[in-house]
Design a protein around this motif. Sequence first.
Motif: not given
Length: 175
Positions: A151-175
Amino acid sequence: MDYKGPTGVGNIHYNFAKPVKFDVEAEKERIRKSGVERPNKALPEYERRYRRFAKFLSDYMVGKNADERDDLVSQASQVSGLSFITASNSRYLGRFLRERSEAELEGTPFNKPNITSAVGYEDRYKTFKRAMDSKRPEQSFSDIVTPIAKQLRMSLASLYNTKYKGRYDKENKNA
């Protein structure tokens, strides 16, 4: 035997055939034309691959939708022996678009000047987060991310990204 004319070794040829009239200008023109058709240098590997890639895209892009653009690039890359990442790079796809006028690309999946959509980091992360929040336990990460990447016309590798996953995990931990 009666030969007409001299019979010496050097002159015997002229007794049997008259010399051929030779048009020098016509021969020069013939050589010039044949030289264009057969270049004396072999094409480099990149150029051969690019021409195969461009020929495939030109032949098959008519009548396709913009949604099918990535599939088209993927097929063309397989035909020319490239990876999808390389083929969708500006070296191949960018050159393909630069070499064709807007009129040629009208009504094809490549009629927009920008190849990738201008999606910023935040937009990508929000999309990633939305997908992760709606994830069911039996789904794998790639099942969720594949449609988003398309949908975003991106490669899978750029969404399979530690930046997004790390930020998501931090937000869930802090919530």
